[in-house]
Design a protein around this motif. Structure first.
Motif, PDB file in Angstrom:
ATOM      1  N   SER A  12      40.798  34.165  37.581  1.00  0.00           N
ATOM      2  CA  SER A  12      40.848  35.341  38.453  1.00  0.00           C
ATOM      3  C   SER A  12      42.152  35.372  39.249  1.00  0.00           C
ATOM      4  O   SER A  12      42.782  36.429  39.379  1.00  0.00           O
ATOM      5  CB  SER A  12      39.645  35.362  39.397  1.00  0.00           C
ATOM      6  N   PHE A  13      42.562  34.227  39.791  1.00  0.00           N
ATOM      7  CA  PHE A  13      43.853  34.187  40.491  1.00  0.00           C
ATOM      8  C   PHE A  13      44.989  34.566  39.539  1.00  0.00           C
ATOM      9  O   PHE A  13      45.861  35.355  39.887  1.00  0.00           O
ATOM     10  CB  PHE A  13      44.121  32.810  41.106  1.00  0.00           C
ATOM     11  N   ALA A  14      44.958  34.010  38.337  1.00  0.00           N
ATOM     12  CA  ALA A  14      46.006  34.335  37.355  1.00  0.00           C
ATOM     13  C   ALA A  14      45.975  35.825  37.005  1.00  0.00           C
ATOM     14  O   ALA A  14      47.028  36.459  36.878  1.00  0.00           O
ATOM     15  CB  ALA A  14      45.828  33.483  36.100  1.00  0.00           C
ATOM     16  N   ALA A  15      44.789  36.392  36.881  1.00  0.00           N
ATOM     17  CA  ALA A  15      44.651  37.805  36.516  1.00  0.00           C
ATOM     18  C   ALA A  15      45.233  38.746  37.575  1.00  0.00           C
ATOM     19  O   ALA A  15      45.712  39.829  37.244  1.00  0.00           O
ATOM     20  CB  ALA A  15      43.182  38.153  36.267  1.00  0.00           C
ATOM     21  N   GLN A 130      37.000  42.520  47.258  1.00  0.00           N
ATOM     22  CA  GLN A 130      35.819  41.698  47.514  1.00  0.00           C
ATOM     23  C   GLN A 130      35.706  40.616  46.446  1.00  0.00           C
ATOM     24  O   GLN A 130      36.206  40.768  45.337  1.00  0.00           O
ATOM     25  CB  GLN A 130      34.579  42.575  47.564  1.00  0.00           C
ATOM     26  N   TRP A 131      35.040  39.518  46.804  1.00  0.00           N
ATOM     27  CA  TRP A 131      34.941  38.349  45.929  1.00  0.00           C
ATOM     28  C   TRP A 131      34.410  38.717  44.550  1.00  0.00           C
ATOM     29  O   TRP A 131      34.909  38.246  43.537  1.00  0.00           O
ATOM     30  CB  TRP A 131      34.074  37.278  46.592  1.00  0.00           C
ATOM     31  N   SER A 132      33.403  39.572  44.495  1.00  0.00           N
ATOM     32  CA  SER A 132      32.813  39.944  43.197  1.00  0.00           C
ATOM     33  C   SER A 132      33.837  40.666  42.316  1.00  0.00           C
ATOM     34  O   SER A 132      33.903  40.429  41.111  1.00  0.00           O
ATOM     35  CB  SER A 132      31.569  40.813  43.393  1.00  0.00           C
ATOM     36  N   GLU A 133      34.656  41.532  42.915  1.00  0.00           N
ATOM     37  CA  GLU A 133      35.737  42.215  42.169  1.00  0.00           C
ATOM     38  C   GLU A 133      36.755  41.199  41.664  1.00  0.00           C
ATOM     39  O   GLU A 133      37.252  41.297  40.545  1.00  0.00           O
ATOM     40  CB  GLU A 133      36.512  43.167  43.079  1.00  0.00           C
ATOM     41  N   PHE A 134      37.081  40.253  42.547  1.00  0.00           N
ATOM     42  CA  PHE A 134      38.049  39.208  42.217  1.00  0.00           C
ATOM     43  C   PHE A 134      37.570  38.388  41.021  1.00  0.00           C
ATOM     44  O   PHE A 134      38.314  38.177  40.052  1.00  0.00           O
ATOM     45  CB  PHE A 134      38.260  38.327  43.452  1.00  0.00           C
ATOM     46  N   ILE A 135      36.322  37.959  41.052  1.00  0.00           N
ATOM     47  CA  ILE A 135      35.763  37.166  39.952  1.00  0.00           C
ATOM     48  C   ILE A 135      35.738  38.000  38.669  1.00  0.00           C
ATOM     49  O   ILE A 135      36.051  37.506  37.581  1.00  0.00           O
ATOM     50  CB  ILE A 135      34.357  36.634  40.306  1.00  0.00           C
ATOM     51  N   GLU A 136      35.406  39.255  38.787  1.00  0.00           N
ATOM     52  CA  GLU A 136      35.357  40.150  37.621  1.00  0.00           C
ATOM     53  C   GLU A 136      36.738  40.278  36.969  1.00  0.00           C
ATOM     54  O   GLU A 136      36.849  40.381  35.745  1.00  0.00           O
ATOM     55  CB  GLU A 136      34.827  41.526  38.053  1.00  0.00           C
ATOM     56  N   ALA A 137      37.792  40.244  37.777  1.00  0.00           N
ATOM     57  CA  ALA A 137      39.162  40.369  37.258  1.00  0.00           C
ATOM     58  C   ALA A 137      39.512  39.244  36.288  1.00  0.00           C
ATOM     59  O   ALA A 137      40.344  39.418  35.390  1.00  0.00           O
ATOM     60  CB  ALA A 137      40.170  40.396  38.411  1.00  0.00           C
ATOM     61  N   GLY A 138      38.881  38.085  36.441  1.00  0.00           N
ATOM     62  CA  GLY A 138      39.183  36.943  35.584  1.00  0.00           C
ATOM     63  C   GLY A 138      38.315  36.841  34.343  1.00  0.00           C
ATOM     64  O   GLY A 138      38.591  36.025  33.454  1.00  0.00           O
ATOM     65  N   LYS A 139      37.289  37.654  34.280  1.00  0.00           N
ATOM     66  CA  LYS A 139      36.367  37.585  33.124  1.00  0.00           C
ATOM     67  C   LYS A 139      37.094  37.987  31.849  1.00  0.00           C
ATOM     68  O   LYS A 139      37.866  38.932  31.819  1.00  0.00           O
ATOM     69  CB  LYS A 139      35.167  38.507  33.346  1.00  0.00           C
TER      70      LYS A 139
END
Length: 188
Positions: A12-15, A130-139
């Motif tokens: 997610s950070f990389a994304a 938001q955290w959920s958006e952030f996590i979704e970005a890395g999926k």
């Protein structure tokens, strides 16, 4: 579960554009999310800039500006203050998480009841993710392979300034491991 969560946070950070040698500021208590961020950033070769949640606005500005952080992660309880700071210093993004993210269901119910009057209108700001958006970005992203030199800085720590002006301490992987090893020896 811990390792797969770290991998998810790293991707997610990389994304969102964090790369090796970038500094991400974390304004947080010691909790699951801050630990995940530390290990995920270390995995991609980025640096964690941990800042005490009690820091006043001018100190936050200094810590974020001096570290040249473009991304800041903050606990929602402090994020309204942190959002003002990132706007003042020109950081790009504030990732906001709640302590409830990793709570057991029974505790979440009480937690939600306790915080029902929490004003979260600031979450609609375009700089807030938001955290959920952030996590979704890395999926769906490719996993990050760890290839970091253990002599490179992994974390900025900040002293309390009890002997004068507060200082930033640069800690590398070997230093972090030495502290962990020392704790282990103390409690054997």
């Amino acid at each position: 579960e811990l390792f797969s969560d770290i991998d998810g946070v790293a991707t997610s950070f990389a994304a969102i554009g964090v790369k090796s040698d970038d500094v991400v500021t974390i304004v947080s208590l010691s909790c699951v999310t801050s630990i995940l961020c530390f290990y995920a950033l270390n995995k991609i070769g980025a640096v964690s800039n941990f800042v005490n949640v009690m820091a006043i606005q001018t100190d936050l500005e200094t810590y974020i500006k001096d570290a040249d952080s473009k991304i800041v992660v903050s606990l929602d309880l402090f994020s309204e203050k942190v959002l003002k700071v990132i706007k003042a210093v020109g950081a790009k993004k504030l990732i906001v998480y709640s302590l409830r993210e990793y709570m057991p269901v029974a505790i979440k119910i009480g937690f939600d009841f306790k915080l029902r009057k929490f004003d979260n209108k600031f979450l609609v700001d375009s700089q807030v993710m938001q955290w959920s958006e952030f996590i979704e970005a890395g999926k769906g992203q490719k996993p990050i392979l760890y290839k970091k030199d253990p002599h490179k800085v992994c974390c900025f720590g900040h002293t309390g300034g009890t002997t004068g002006f507060p200082k930033t301490v640069l800690i590398d992987d070997l230093g972090m491991n030495a502290v962990a090893h020392q704790y282990n020896l103390c409690f054997e």
